[in-house]
Design a protein around this motif. Sequence first.
Motif, PDB file in Angstrom:
ATOM      1  N   LEU A  52       5.508 -15.687   4.802  1.00  0.00           N
ATOM      2  CA  LEU A  52       5.743 -14.241   4.723  1.00  0.00           C
ATOM      3  C   LEU A  52       6.734 -13.901   3.610  1.00  0.00           C
ATOM      4  CD1 LEU A  52       5.887 -13.349   8.502  1.00  0.00           C
ATOM      5  CD2 LEU A  52       4.250 -12.444   6.846  1.00  0.00           C
ATOM      6  N   ASP A  53       7.770 -14.700   3.475  1.00  0.00           N
ATOM      7  CA  ASP A  53       8.770 -14.458   2.440  1.00  0.00           C
ATOM      8  C   ASP A  53       8.139 -14.601   1.056  1.00  0.00           C
ATOM      9  OD1 ASP A  53      11.485 -13.938   1.619  1.00  0.00           O
ATOM     10  OD2 ASP A  53      11.643 -16.055   1.080  1.00  0.00           O
ATOM     11  N   ASP A  54       7.340 -15.629   0.875  1.00  0.00           N
ATOM     12  CA  ASP A  54       6.668 -15.825  -0.410  1.00  0.00           C
ATOM     13  C   ASP A  54       5.708 -14.675  -0.711  1.00  0.00           C
ATOM     14  OD1 ASP A  54       7.998 -18.183  -0.899  1.00  0.00           O
ATOM     15  OD2 ASP A  54       6.317 -19.494  -0.356  1.00  0.00           O
ATOM     16  N   ALA A  55       4.994 -14.183   0.316  1.00  0.00           N
ATOM     17  CA  ALA A  55       4.060 -13.081   0.128  1.00  0.00           C
ATOM     18  C   ALA A  55       4.794 -11.824  -0.320  1.00  0.00           C
ATOM     19  CB  ALA A  55       3.294 -12.817   1.419  1.00  0.00           C
ATOM     20  N   ALA A  56       5.944 -11.559   0.283  1.00  0.00           N
ATOM     21  CA  ALA A  56       6.725 -10.381  -0.080  1.00  0.00           C
ATOM     22  C   ALA A  56       7.277 -10.507  -1.494  1.00  0.00           C
ATOM     23  CB  ALA A  56       7.864 -10.185   0.915  1.00  0.00           C
ATOM     24  N   ARG A  57       7.782 -11.669  -1.859  1.00  0.00           N
ATOM     25  CA  ARG A  57       8.387 -11.856  -3.180  1.00  0.00           C
ATOM     26  C   ARG A  57       7.353 -11.797  -4.296  1.00  0.00           C
ATOM     27  NH1 ARG A  57      12.416 -16.791  -3.374  1.00  0.00           N
ATOM     28  NH2 ARG A  57      13.244 -15.605  -5.135  1.00  0.00           N
ATOM     29  N   ALA A  58       6.140 -12.273  -4.000  1.00  0.00           N
ATOM     30  CA  ALA A  58       5.086 -12.286  -5.014  1.00  0.00           C
ATOM     31  C   ALA A  58       4.209 -11.046  -4.953  1.00  0.00           C
ATOM     32  CB  ALA A  58       4.220 -13.531  -4.842  1.00  0.00           C
ATOM     33  N   ALA A  59       4.424 -10.188  -3.940  1.00  0.00           N
ATOM     34  CA  ALA A  59       3.559  -9.017  -3.711  1.00  0.00           C
ATOM     35  C   ALA A  59       2.097  -9.451  -3.644  1.00  0.00           C
ATOM     36  CB  ALA A  59       3.761  -7.965  -4.801  1.00  0.00           C
ATOM     37  N   ASP A 113      10.966   0.705  -7.403  1.00  0.00           N
ATOM     38  CA  ASP A 113       9.871   0.075  -8.136  1.00  0.00           C
ATOM     39  C   ASP A 113       8.805  -0.361  -7.137  1.00  0.00           C
ATOM     40  OD1 ASP A 113       8.160  -1.252  -9.809  1.00  0.00           O
ATOM     41  OD2 ASP A 113       9.601  -2.785 -10.438  1.00  0.00           O
ATOM     42  N   THR A 114       7.701   0.372  -7.095  1.00  0.00           N
ATOM     43  CA  THR A 114       6.631   0.026  -6.161  1.00  0.00           C
ATOM     44  C   THR A 114       5.725  -1.073  -6.700  1.00  0.00           C
ATOM     45  OG1 THR A 114       5.224   1.796  -7.043  1.00  0.00           O
ATOM     46  CG2 THR A 114       6.607   2.335  -5.150  1.00  0.00           C
ATOM     47  N   GLY A 115       5.974  -1.500  -7.938  1.00  0.00           N
ATOM     48  CA  GLY A 115       5.176  -2.579  -8.500  1.00  0.00           C
ATOM     49  C   GLY A 115       5.366  -3.886  -7.760  1.00  0.00           C
ATOM     50  N   GLY A 116       6.483  -4.016  -7.060  1.00  0.00           N
ATOM     51  CA  GLY A 116       6.742  -5.228  -6.304  1.00  0.00           C
ATOM     52  C   GLY A 116       6.279  -5.140  -4.858  1.00  0.00           C
ATOM     53  N   LEU A 117       5.515  -4.095  -4.529  1.00  0.00           N
ATOM     54  CA  LEU A 117       5.020  -3.913  -3.177  1.00  0.00           C
ATOM     55  C   LEU A 117       3.498  -4.036  -3.164  1.00  0.00           C
ATOM     56  CD1 LEU A 117       7.288  -0.908  -2.135  1.00  0.00           C
ATOM     57  CD2 LEU A 117       7.678  -3.347  -1.750  1.00  0.00           C
ATOM     58  N   ILE A 118       2.947  -4.268  -1.985  1.00  0.00           N
ATOM     59  CA  ILE A 118       1.510  -4.535  -1.877  1.00  0.00           C
ATOM     60  C   ILE A 118       0.715  -3.255  -1.630  1.00  0.00           C
ATOM     61  CG2 ILE A 118      -0.259  -5.810  -0.594  1.00  0.00           C
ATOM     62  CD1 ILE A 118       1.998  -7.883   0.041  1.00  0.00           C
ATOM     63  N   HIS A 119       1.015  -2.559  -0.553  1.00  0.00           N
ATOM     64  CA  HIS A 119       0.372  -1.266  -0.283  1.00  0.00           C
ATOM     65  C   HIS A 119       1.378  -0.374   0.442  1.00  0.00           C
ATOM     66  CE1 HIS A 119      -1.871  -4.301   2.474  1.00  0.00           C
ATOM     67  NE2 HIS A 119      -0.639  -4.204   2.873  1.00  0.00           N
ATOM     68  N   PRO A 120       2.361   0.148  -0.314  1.00  0.00           N
ATOM     69  CA  PRO A 120       3.474   0.886   0.289  1.00  0.00           C
ATOM     70  C   PRO A 120       3.074   2.225   0.899  1.00  0.00           C
ATOM     71  CG  PRO A 120       3.544   1.073  -2.094  1.00  0.00           C
ATOM     72  CD  PRO A 120       2.484   0.059  -1.772  1.00  0.00           C
ATOM     73  N   ARG A 121       3.748   2.540   2.005  1.00  0.00           N
ATOM     74  CA  ARG A 121       3.610   3.836   2.658  1.00  0.00           C
ATOM     75  C   ARG A 121       5.004   4.333   2.989  1.00  0.00           C
ATOM     76  NH1 ARG A 121      -1.576   2.703   6.744  1.00  0.00           N
ATOM     77  NH2 ARG A 121      -2.812   1.555   5.204  1.00  0.00           N
TER      78      ARG A 121
END
Length: 255
Positions: free
Chosen positions: A13-20, A94-102
């Motif tokens: 999960l941590d890797d997924a968040a850091r890599a978006a 910076d939403t570029g580091g997020l996957i599908h922000p709400r």
Amino acid sequence: MTGPTPAGLALALDDAARAARPIPPLTDAAPLGLAEAYGVQRLATERRCARGESVVGVKMGFTSRAKMAQMGVDDLILGRLTDAMAVEDGGTLDTGGLIHPRIEPEIAFLLGSPLSGRVSPYEAARAVSAVAVAYEVLDSRYQDFRFTLPDVIADNASAAAFGVGPWHDPVDVANLGLVLEIDGRTAETGSSAAVLGHPLRALAAAARLAGTAGTGLEAGWIVLAGAATTAVPLPRRAHVKVASARLGRVEVTTR
């Protein structure tokens, strides 16, 4: 639990968040109980703290009766907030580091004294030193925003970022109107009463659930009480404002 270890799930999960980069729900590969899910959440937070972040509060999820019914659950969930998730009022995210922000509008409590265990809303209110209008940015680390209850708990209740407006002396927040605007257009309107009928009930639940998650609520911590409206997609290059007639506003610009 069989299969991957809690530490391995926290790392994923941590890797997924850091890599978006989204991953399949954890429960696709192995069963996961609620206590185990909170354990994964704690381990993932410890990884963030090892990189220099500090826990500054908690956020509540599933504070809407309708959302509980939709998910087939009968209790709230809790996630942890770190200083790296905080966005200064009027700042840029910076939403570029997020996957599908709400994003969703909320009421925030600032604790003046510790709070833990089973307490009444009245007892919870006595621990509050200030209140503010706030927003939370959600960002599930799972593919297609698909997850079970243990999945979302492990994923820190989808917490990604948050912002808080000016703090005010405690006032009655039972039924405060909240407006979420994106680029000057109203995206959602709601009331703090949507949070369990009164946000203080969510604060009391936070004290109870903190024990389940292996922590207490500390003096100086922020507690996000839960969404007053449905979360809406957060676009890039947008200006967002959450406003309350009584508590003022909080703003953020995305890039």
